[in-house]
Design a protein around this motif. Structure first.
Motif, short mmCIF file in Angstrom:
data_model
loop_
_atom_site.label_atom_id
_atom_site.label_comp_id
_atom_site.label_asym_id
_atom_site.label_seq_id
_atom_site.Cartn_x
_atom_site.Cartn_y
_atom_site.Cartn_z
N LEU A 17 -1.85 0.60 0.07
CA LEU A 17 -1.07 -0.47 -0.54
C LEU A 17 -1.16 -0.42 -2.06
CD1 LEU A 17 -2.06 -3.37 1.87
CD2 LEU A 17 0.24 -2.42 1.61
N THR A 18 -2.36 -0.14 -2.58
CA THR A 18 -2.54 -0.04 -4.03
C THR A 18 -1.70 1.10 -4.59
OG1 THR A 18 -4.78 -0.92 -3.83
CG2 THR A 18 -4.25 0.27 -5.85
N HIS A 19 -1.72 2.23 -3.91
CA HIS A 19 -0.91 3.37 -4.34
C HIS A 19 0.57 3.04 -4.29
CE1 HIS A 19 1.30 7.17 -3.78
NE2 HIS A 19 0.34 7.75 -4.47
N ASP A 20 1.03 2.45 -3.20
CA ASP A 20 2.46 2.20 -3.03
C ASP A 20 2.97 1.14 -4.01
OD1 ASP A 20 4.82 2.88 -1.20
OD2 ASP A 20 4.82 0.68 -1.19
N LEU A 21 2.20 0.08 -4.22
CA LEU A 21 2.63 -0.94 -5.16
C LEU A 21 2.69 -0.37 -6.58
CD1 LEU A 21 3.39 -3.87 -5.74
CD2 LEU A 21 0.95 -4.40 -5.94
N THR A 22 1.71 0.44 -6.95
CA THR A 22 1.73 1.06 -8.27
C THR A 22 2.92 1.99 -8.41
OG1 THR A 22 -0.69 0.99 -8.24
CG2 THR A 22 0.34 2.32 -9.95
N ARG A 23 3.22 2.74 -7.37
CA ARG A 23 4.38 3.64 -7.41
C ARG A 23 5.67 2.86 -7.65
NH1 ARG A 23 8.19 4.98 -3.86
NH2 ARG A 23 7.18 3.77 -2.19
N ARG A 24 5.80 1.72 -7.02
CA ARG A 24 7.01 0.92 -7.17
C ARG A 24 7.10 0.28 -8.56
NH1 ARG A 24 9.44 -0.05 -2.16
NH2 ARG A 24 8.19 0.69 -0.40
N LEU A 25 5.95 -0.06 -9.14
CA LEU A 25 5.96 -0.73 -10.43
C LEU A 25 5.91 0.23 -11.60
CD1 LEU A 25 3.50 -3.73 -9.79
CD2 LEU A 25 5.99 -3.74 -9.74
N TYR A 26 5.18 1.35 -11.46
CA TYR A 26 4.93 2.22 -12.61
C TYR A 26 5.21 3.70 -12.36
CZ TYR A 26 2.50 -1.81 -14.59
OH TYR A 26 2.18 -3.05 -15.08
N GLY A 27 5.57 4.08 -11.14
CA GLY A 27 5.90 5.47 -10.88
C GLY A 27 4.80 6.22 -10.15
N ARG A 28 5.13 7.42 -9.67
CA ARG A 28 4.21 8.21 -8.84
C ARG A 28 2.99 8.67 -9.61
NH1 ARG A 28 6.17 9.63 -3.96
NH2 ARG A 28 8.41 9.30 -3.59
N ARG A 29 3.17 9.01 -10.87
CA ARG A 29 2.02 9.53 -11.64
C ARG A 29 0.93 8.49 -11.75
NH1 ARG A 29 1.23 10.28 -17.60
NH2 ARG A 29 -0.27 11.98 -17.87
N ALA A 30 1.32 7.24 -12.01
CA ALA A 30 0.32 6.18 -12.12
C ALA A 30 -0.28 5.82 -10.78
CB ALA A 30 0.96 4.94 -12.76
N ALA A 31 0.47 6.04 -9.69
CA ALA A 31 0.02 5.58 -8.37
C ALA A 31 -1.29 6.24 -7.95
CB ALA A 31 1.11 5.83 -7.33
N ILE A 32 -1.40 7.55 -8.18
CA ILE A 32 -2.62 8.23 -7.76
C ILE A 32 -3.80 7.79 -8.62
CG2 ILE A 32 -2.51 10.29 -9.21
CD1 ILE A 32 -3.21 10.25 -5.44
N TRP A 33 -3.54 7.46 -9.88
CA TRP A 33 -4.60 6.93 -10.74
C TRP A 33 -5.11 5.60 -10.22
CZ3 TRP A 33 -7.27 9.04 -14.70
CH2 TRP A 33 -6.78 10.22 -15.27
N ALA A 34 -4.21 4.73 -9.78
CA ALA A 34 -4.63 3.42 -9.27
C ALA A 34 -5.51 3.57 -8.05
CB ALA A 34 -3.40 2.58 -8.94
N ALA A 35 -5.10 4.44 -7.11
CA ALA A 35 -5.87 4.61 -5.88
C ALA A 35 -7.23 5.25 -6.15
CB ALA A 35 -5.07 5.44 -4.88
N LEU A 36 -7.26 6.28 -7.00
CA LEU A 36 -8.54 6.90 -7.34
C LEU A 36 -9.43 5.94 -8.13
CD1 LEU A 36 -7.40 10.50 -8.32
CD2 LEU A 36 -8.84 9.88 -6.37
N GLY A 37 -8.81 5.16 -9.00
CA GLY A 37 -9.59 4.17 -9.75
C GLY A 37 -10.25 3.16 -8.83
#
Length: 568
Positions: free
Chosen positions: A99-119
């Motif tokens: 969910l964290t990855h997908d929400l970040t992808r929708r708000l900020y794009g795919r590049r940021a999404a993996i950062w959110a999940a790893l963070g």
């Protein structure tokens, strides 16, 4: 720099499964909280009564049944309590990462999404809760699911089904743990962003018939547990059931928040939580806070909703006198979403890399020093730990070896990274930490922490034909008992428990034994005949044979603090 690991979402989830699932099935439930939930779930499976949880002979009115349903359902699936009791938290952690990855992808794009999940994955509290059978990891999955639905509509909408899903998840979260409604507070900053000049939002003001679907979905979510519980209570004349409903609907919700009777902490308590359990992410706040402020001044609606909601959660829990470190945990995934677009730039800064490397270095050196000193240099602190935790020599040796391995592994990773690959080293060090915890540290402590070793000694001492009673007991004792055990209540005053226990012992004194906390022995036991059976969870325990109780004696005890003791 792209991200710390050349990894996509499926690989990240597989990594998380291997890391967070390491050790699954290698330990029993241990305090705090775990034994009582498993005890209630086991009662559901064995009795077929799933609506009202039980703790021994008493109704358990401190938490709704939802989490215990999940554990009981997991047991029906795998038929092994050692695996089943941890499955809900593990699956909830994986779901929260997605969910964290997908929400970040929708708000900020795919590049940021993996950062959110790893963070999120590298934060200490996330890994700890994923490997504990407490309600909070499931609650965080539901609050994150609710925010995922709400923000899809409020910031990327209109998306009415997502909004209604968010309401349903908030309702279900509320009957999982009472604060599950918190995502609805996101409406406050979201409405604020609908003023002129804020960009990044695409929602509509909460008006119109379709908005009524949100409270309706919330009510439907709460009805998953409330409907069957109220049906059982209202169709029964049993005063215990009516007392149960009053306790869980009134005292354990509003009164527990406004007039807490335990876990009393000062208003600044959560700053301590953030700068310990939210490591290493909290170390980035000196860089994140100014960057967030600059984006808020540019009127970024996405950031206002994410940070505004986190601030409201922090303020809500800080206002209550009762505080625990897990209460603000629901805000963590959304803060990772807010930080994600900034992390690539931050990780190019030498100061950030030095700070994160210093964190990993400190943990590695601490683990190395503890392991080496306990094994090679000065074992006195290790011996004190063994005495306090009732660890045998082999368990202590394994604990120290695993600490040594963690320290050496961390130093090797830092040497390999040479500060250029700090992000990758941090992810791998976190993976190593939770693998060591799951495969080594937790199993080494398990026999003592879960009271398994203690209750095995109890069973061996009294023999297979004896009957066992429990007085002033903890949930792990009933859970680990090798036979059906008689209890005389859990929250009842010790004096009342003794009244019933003495009568029970007197009926068959030659074959009945009582397992008693040291402080609860009182003055009605002939201590020359009672036997000290061992130490567990930092407390001493005794076995009292039936002929060791003074006839017609009613001991007196000082009143105990009211409420459910959630820590041993």
């Amino acid at each position: 720099m792209s991200h710390p690991l050349p990894i996509r979402l499926p690989g990240l989830l597989l990594l998380a499964l291997l890391v967070l699932g390491a050790g699954l099935g290698l330990r029993d439930p241990s305090p705090p909280d775990e034994p009582r939930f498993v005890l209630a779930a086991r009662h559901m499976v064995e009795s077929g009564q799933w609506v009202i949880p039980h703790r021994g002979s008493e109704l358990y009115a401190h938490k709704p049944a939802t989490f215990m349903w999940l554990q009981a359902a997991a047991y029906l699936l795998v038929h092994d309590w050692r695996v089943a009791f941890l499955l809900p938290s593990l699956l909830a952690a994986l779901g929260t990462l997605w969910l964290t990855h997908d929400l970040t992808r929708r708000l900020y794009g795919r590049r940021a999404a993996i950062w959110a999940a790893l963070g999120l994955l590298v934060v200490l509290q996330f890994g700890l809760q994923a490997k504990r059978a407490q309600i909070d990891m499931v609650l965080v999955f539901l609050t994150t699911l609710s925010m995922w639905g709400l923000l899809r509509h409020l910031l990327r909408g209109p998306d009415w089904p997502a909004l209604w899903l968010g309401g349903f998840a908030a309702g279900l979260g509320t009957v999982t743990k009472g604060v599950g409604f918190l995502p609805l507070l996101a409406l406050i900053p979201a409405i604020w962003t609908m003023r002129d000049g804020w960009h990044g939002g695409a929602g509509s003001r909460p008006s119109g018939a379709r908005w009524w679907g949100l409270p309706l979905a919330f009510v439907l979510g709460t009805a998953v547990w409330l409907a069957p519980m109220l049906t059982v209570v209202l169709t029964s004349d049993d005063p215990a059931l009516h007392a149960y409903a009053r306790e869980i609907l009134l005292r354990q919700t509003g009164e527990r928040y406004a007039n807490a009777w335990h876990h009393i902490q000062p208003p600044w308590y959560y700053l301590q939580v953030i700068f310990t359990l939210w490591l290493p992410g909290a170390l980035l706040l000196p860089w994140l806070l100014p960057a967030w402020w600059r984006r808020l001044r540019r009127r970024d609606a996405r950031l206002l909703v994410l940070l505004g909601w986190a601030v409201l959660v922090l303020a809500f829990f800080s206002a209550s006198p009762g505080k625990r470190e897990v209460y603000i945990f629901p805000a963590l995934p959304l803060l990772c979403v807010a930080a994600a677009p900034l992390l690539p730039g931050l990780m190019r800064r030498r100061g950030v890399r030095l700070t994160l490397a210093g964190y990993a270095l400190l943990l590695s050196l601490t683990a190395l020093a503890l392991g080496a000193s306990g094994l090679l240099a000065d074992p006195r602190w290790a011996q004190r730990l063994a005495e306090e935790r009732a660890l045998d020599a082999e368990a202590l040796r394994m604990l120290l070896l695993w600490l040594l391995a963690l320290g050496v592994g961390g130093l090797v990773l830092l040497g390999w990274s040479r500060l250029r690959r700090t992000g990758t080293a941090l992810v791998l060090f976190t993976a190593l930490l939770w693998v060591v915890y799951g495969l080594g540290l937790a199993p080494a402590l398990d026999a003592s922490s879960s009271a398994r070793a203690l209750m095995q000694r109890v069973g061996e001492r009294i023999g297979p034909e004896a009957e066992l009673g429990l007085l002033a007991w903890r949930e792990q004792h009933l859970l680990q008992a090798d036979r059906p055990a008689r209890d005389f209540g859990f929250e009842r005053p010790w004096e009342d428990q003794w009244h019933d226990a003495a009568r029970w012992l007197g009926e068959q004194p030659q074959r009945r034994w009582l397992f008693v906390l040291d402080e609860a022995l009182g003055d009605c036991v002939d201590r020359q005949r009672a036997e000290f059976i061992g130490r567990s969870n930092r407390r001493d325990w005794w076995l009292v044979p039936g002929d060791a109780v003074v006839p017609d004696c009613r001991p007196g005890f000082a009143p105990r603090p009211q409420g459910d003791a959630s820590r041993d």
